[in-house]
Design a protein around this motif. Structure first.
Motif, PDB file in Angstrom:
ATOM      1  N   VAL A  89      -3.874 -53.197   2.441  1.00  0.00           N
ATOM      2  CA  VAL A  89      -2.986 -54.340   2.258  1.00  0.00           C
ATOM      3  C   VAL A  89      -3.529 -55.160   1.094  1.00  0.00           C
ATOM      4  CG1 VAL A  89      -2.037 -56.425   3.294  1.00  0.00           C
ATOM      5  CG2 VAL A  89      -2.349 -54.369   4.683  1.00  0.00           C
ATOM      6  N   ASP A  90      -2.670 -55.485   0.142  1.00  0.00           N
ATOM      7  CA  ASP A  90      -3.093 -56.209  -1.058  1.00  0.00           C
ATOM      8  C   ASP A  90      -3.231 -57.698  -0.763  1.00  0.00           C
ATOM      9  OD1 ASP A  90      -3.808 -56.856  -3.594  1.00  0.00           O
ATOM     10  OD2 ASP A  90      -1.767 -56.799  -4.416  1.00  0.00           O
TER      11      ASP A  90
ATOM     12  N   ARG B 257       1.099 -66.321  -4.894  1.00  0.00           N
ATOM     13  CA  ARG B 257       0.051 -65.726  -4.069  1.00  0.00           C
ATOM     14  C   ARG B 257      -0.234 -66.636  -2.878  1.00  0.00           C
ATOM     15  NH1 ARG B 257      -3.048 -61.522  -5.155  1.00  0.00           N
ATOM     16  NH2 ARG B 257      -4.997 -61.220  -4.017  1.00  0.00           N
ATOM     17  N   PRO B 258      -0.305 -66.100  -1.667  1.00  0.00           N
ATOM     18  CA  PRO B 258      -0.545 -66.941  -0.491  1.00  0.00           C
ATOM     19  C   PRO B 258      -1.903 -67.647  -0.570  1.00  0.00           C
ATOM     20  CG  PRO B 258       0.276 -64.779   0.153  1.00  0.00           C
ATOM     21  CD  PRO B 258      -0.064 -64.691  -1.301  1.00  0.00           C
TER      22      PRO B 258
ATOM     23  N   THR C  23       0.608 -61.123   9.704  1.00  0.00           N
ATOM     24  CA  THR C  23       0.019 -62.214   8.927  1.00  0.00           C
ATOM     25  C   THR C  23       0.501 -62.186   7.480  1.00  0.00           C
ATOM     26  OG1 THR C  23      -1.967 -62.211  10.326  1.00  0.00           O
ATOM     27  CG2 THR C  23      -2.150 -63.254   8.168  1.00  0.00           C
ATOM     28  N   ILE C  24       0.529 -61.009   6.854  1.00  0.00           N
ATOM     29  CA  ILE C  24       0.930 -60.944   5.443  1.00  0.00           C
ATOM     30  C   ILE C  24       2.414 -61.234   5.296  1.00  0.00           C
ATOM     31  CG2 ILE C  24       1.399 -58.463   5.413  1.00  0.00           C
ATOM     32  CD1 ILE C  24      -0.219 -60.567   2.625  1.00  0.00           C
ATOM     33  N   THR C  25       3.203 -60.840   6.278  1.00  0.00           N
ATOM     34  CA  THR C  25       4.640 -61.153   6.237  1.00  0.00           C
ATOM     35  C   THR C  25       4.859 -62.662   6.284  1.00  0.00           C
ATOM     36  OG1 THR C  25       5.180 -59.060   7.314  1.00  0.00           O
ATOM     37  CG2 THR C  25       6.852 -60.789   7.378  1.00  0.00           C
ATOM     38  N   TYR C  26       4.175 -63.318   7.199  1.00  0.00           N
ATOM     39  CA  TYR C  26       4.295 -64.771   7.333  1.00  0.00           C
ATOM     40  C   TYR C  26       3.775 -65.474   6.070  1.00  0.00           C
ATOM     41  CZ  TYR C  26       3.061 -69.501   8.805  1.00  0.00           C
ATOM     42  OH  TYR C  26       2.916 -70.866   8.876  1.00  0.00           O
TER      43      TYR C  26
ATOM     44  N   LEU D 230      -5.081 -65.488  10.287  1.00  0.00           N
ATOM     45  CA  LEU D 230      -4.530 -64.445  11.155  1.00  0.00           C
ATOM     46  C   LEU D 230      -3.535 -65.024  12.166  1.00  0.00           C
ATOM     47  CD1 LEU D 230      -7.755 -62.335  11.886  1.00  0.00           C
ATOM     48  CD2 LEU D 230      -5.984 -61.926  10.156  1.00  0.00           C
ATOM     49  N   ARG D 231      -2.452 -64.324  12.344  1.00  0.00           N
ATOM     50  CA  ARG D 231      -1.414 -64.727  13.314  1.00  0.00           C
ATOM     51  C   ARG D 231      -1.796 -64.124  14.671  1.00  0.00           C
ATOM     52  NH1 ARG D 231       1.306 -68.834  11.849  1.00  0.00           N
ATOM     53  NH2 ARG D 231       3.267 -68.125  12.817  1.00  0.00           N
TER      54      ARG D 231
END
Length: 732
Positions: A203-204, A260-261, A247-250, A268-269
């Motif tokens: 996951v990037d 960039r988030p 987490t990356i989706t959110y 972490l969700r």
């Protein structure tokens, strides 16, 4: 049946790292989790700013002592993560030892949080040397990694998992490769192993807390599937996949298109993934590995530090499972062999060897003083104790409490140590000022003597650290304590009684009020190492008041020492109760002194340990070695023929020899002989020597030695003419 975990990891107020990342998933899966926070930060260090505190080793010990006093220190698992210093790790090991005694089937999970992407979270002194050091094998290929896992199996752990590698995957560079191996014991007693390989999608994004989650999930799923590494790893990695994907989706939605988030958005969700944690859908399948020859890279791990750091020391029955970002070691039964991994680290053996050498050097130095007491002054030492106690002398680590009434009481303590073979390895709690004294302070520094300033706020860290270093001391150690802190005097005694009265404590007649902090701290730090406390009460026959000057002058004294042994188990663990125990002990010591002053002896049987020749031989050796140059010089002077003080030597200038033919003058270094006729007819031969040029401004002179002449007979110095030419007789 309830399964309880003690988790010692970091904690953050905001986000999911350490205990925050591990506790909730474990609770969801039915585990009771007790948490101790090794650090407490406002947020993880990936943010621009963070604040917080670090738990010290002593504070960790205090927390555990509270658990132990309530007798709730029974755990099925212990999980450890981020730590800042070695003293904290050493305390963790001590706690594991005690928990292992309470529950021999305890499983230890070590998550060595060291760093990511080449950046380290911890000080350099915690960086290990990876699995290569543990096995002595270089890892250059995937096959090398398999051989390393097999070697780790031979050390004891039944399950080994290597994660976070950059091994090339058959699916391309967008996948990570993880390897695992589990040793299986067949019904017929033979061993085989199950090996797995997993290709995990990348996951990037940069996440924090995923390693802590991985360790917790591997603990949980190996507990539920103890003999099925394939299923345990599939469920562990699948939980990770679902949490990271959610987490990356959110985070992407919150950041917006093309942005960039932030670290806050990438937390972490965890709560939102509760269903996936409880029953994860398998998205990554574990397969038999192809064992291709590929490049292998492994991140450093804190577990390697625990296994290779000689001063830490592992439980006698260590560890299962130990999980790492580069190394995962698991096992289900006690493994004595894993403890031998300590010896794979050459520095550990070197450290023990250096400590033993220091003990011998220390003995060669301090035995000089003991020799003065035993052999020079001939002081006698009589022990009042039973044979069962004496049989344990020199065979166990102990704390020795001595009274501080006399100038030479430390020498008597050392004499007791010497006669039972522990003089070189004896330790003391010394005043910090002694560290600056030449020879003594420097020697004690290298002998790991614990120094204190007698100000607890300043001494807390240094004393605790110094005592922690002694837990794995390779020689039998006696730690000598003068709990009174200073030598007894009438002035100090009056002050001591005033303090006792203000605190509601009984007044002591022959001792000062003991300072309890040093004793309680020493006992707490060395618990698990020392097995007993020796109480030694010293006095001298005939009301003698011995001094060091008296010892040097050869004065003989008669020392009596009452020795009582108290097992550590009989001393209270609580600090306040332990302090009360020490006060009671000093009241008993006072009663012993009262008995001695009335009867001239302590109660109980007497034993006189024989003095050993080693102190005398050691003194003679060093005396001979150091004094030999002086002795050689003195002998050289004695046999050189130099004239006594009453002899007269006259130097005659070169011009007095001008009338001599060159052949009569002699060359430099040659002798010319004369004969003298003294009154009474006694003839004496004279010697004329031509010395080197440095003895005369003229470059050559004649030296005449006149023996047995009364100065009153010589009205003027003799001349060459009065002495005559060489070979002629001259009458004076």
């Amino acid at each position: 049946m309830e399964c309880r975990v003690l988790s010692i990891q970091s904690h953050v107020v905001r986000g999911y790292v350490g205990n925050k990342s591990a506790t909730f998933p474990l609770q969801v899966l039915g585990f009771e989790v007790d948490s101790i926070n090794s650090v407490q930060f406002s947020n993880h260090t990936g943010y621009a700013h963070w604040k917080g505190q670090v738990l010290t080793a002593e504070e960790l010990n205090v927390l555990y002592e509270g658990i132990k006093l309530n007798k709730v220190n029974h755990y099925d698992y212990i999980l450890t993560g981020y730590s800042r210093d070695t003293s904290f790790l050493e305390m963790v090991v001590d706690i594991i030892k005690e928990l292992k005694k309470a529950n021999p089937s305890l499983v230890y999970v070590c998550d060595p949080v060291m760093g990511d992407h080449g950046a380290m979270y911890v000080p350099e002194n915690l960086l290990p040397f990876e699995a290569e050091l543990l096995t002595g094998r270089k890892i250059n290929t995937q096959q090398d990694a398999v051989e390393v896992m097999d070697l780790l199996h031979k050390m004891g752990p039944e399950t080994v998992v290597l994660t976070s590698t950059d091994l090339p995957s058959k699916h391309g560079d967008q996948f990570l490769v993880a390897l695992g191996s589990q040793k299986i014991v067949k019904p017929d007693g033979t061993n085989s192993s199950q090996k797995i390989c997993m290709d995990i999608p990348k996951v990037d994004a940069v996440f924090v807390g995923t390693g802590d989650l991985f360790a917790a999930m591997l603990l949980a799923w190996t507990h539920h599937h103890p003999k099925d590494l394939k299923t345990a790893c599939e469920k562990t990695v699948s939980v990770m996949h679902h949490v990271v994907k959610r987490t990356i989706t959110y985070a992407t939605e919150m950041a917006g298109p093309g942005k960039r988030p932030s670290p806050a958005q990438l937390e972490l969700r965890m709560v939102q993934s509760k269903a996936d944690i409880e029953n994860p859908a398998i998205v990554v399948e574990a397969k038999d590995p192809p064992w291709l020859v590929v490049v292998y890279r492994e991140e450093p791990t804190q577990l390697s530090r625990l296994l290779s750091h000689g001063s830490v020391g592992l439980p006698e029955e260590p560890v299962h499972p130990a999980v790492a970002d580069g190394l995962c070691v698991c096992g289900e039964r006690p493994h004595h062999k894993l403890h031998s991994a300590l010896h794979l680290h050459p520095l550990a053996d070197q450290q023990a060897a250096i400590r033993r050498i220091n003990c011998r050097l220390s003995y060669s130095l301090w035995s000089q003083l003991v020799m003065l007491l035993e052999w020079w002054s001939g002081t006698d030492c009589t022990l009042y104790t039973d044979q069962a106690t004496v049989d344990k002398f020199g065979k166990e680590h102990v704390i020795v409490i001595l009274n501080h009434n006399f100038e030479i009481d430390f020498l008597c303590g050392w004499t007791m140590c010497e006669r039972f073979g522990v003089l070189g390895s004896s330790k003391v709690l010394a005043k910090h000022e002694l560290l600056k004294v030449p020879l003594i302070g420097w020697t004690w520094y290298f002998l790991e003597i614990v120094f204190c300033k007698r100000k607890w706020e300043e001494d807390r860290k240094t004393v605790f650290k110094g005592l922690s270093r002694l837990k794995d001391y390779p020689e039998c150690m006696w730690f000598l304590l003068y709990c009174e802190g200073t030598r007894f005097t009438e002035t100090k005694h009056q002050i001591s009684n005033q303090v006792a009265e203000s605190k509601g404590l009984p007044k002591l007649k022959y001792h000062l009020l003991p300072r309890t902090k040093g004793f309680t701290t020493t006992l707490q730090c060395l618990k698990g190492t020392v097995t007993a406390v020796y109480d030694v009460t010293l006095n001298f026959k005939d009301n003698q008041t011995p001094t060091l000057l008296g010892i040097v002058n050869g004065k003989k004294y008669k020392a009596d020492m009452s020795v009582r042994r108290f097992p550590v188990e009989d001393i209270p663990d609580d600090e306040k109760e332990c302090a009360n125990w020490l006060h009671k002990l000093y009241q008993e010591k006072d009663a012993l002194q009262e008995t001695y002053n009335k009867e001239g002896k302590f109660p109980g049987p007497t034993i006189i340990p024989h003095r050993r020749l080693w102190t005398l031989l050691n003194f003679l050796f060093w005396a001979t070695l150091l004094l030999s140059p002086l002795i050689k010089f003195a002998c050289g002077v004695a046999v050189s023929g130099s004239p006594p003080p009453h002899h007269r030597i006259h130097y005659l200038p070169h011009h007095s020899l001008h009338s001599y033919p060159p052949s009569h003058r002699g060359h430099r270094g040659e002798e010319n002989r004369f004969q003298l006729r003294q009154p009474g007819g006694q003839e004496r031969k004279l010697k004329c020597v031509t010395p080197p040029p440095l003895l005369s401004l003229y470059g050559r002179c004649c030296t005449v030695t006149l023996r047995c002449l009364n100065p009153t007979q010589l009205h003027s110095p003799p001349t060459v003419e009065s002495l005559g030419r060489p070979g002629e007789e001259t009458q004076l």
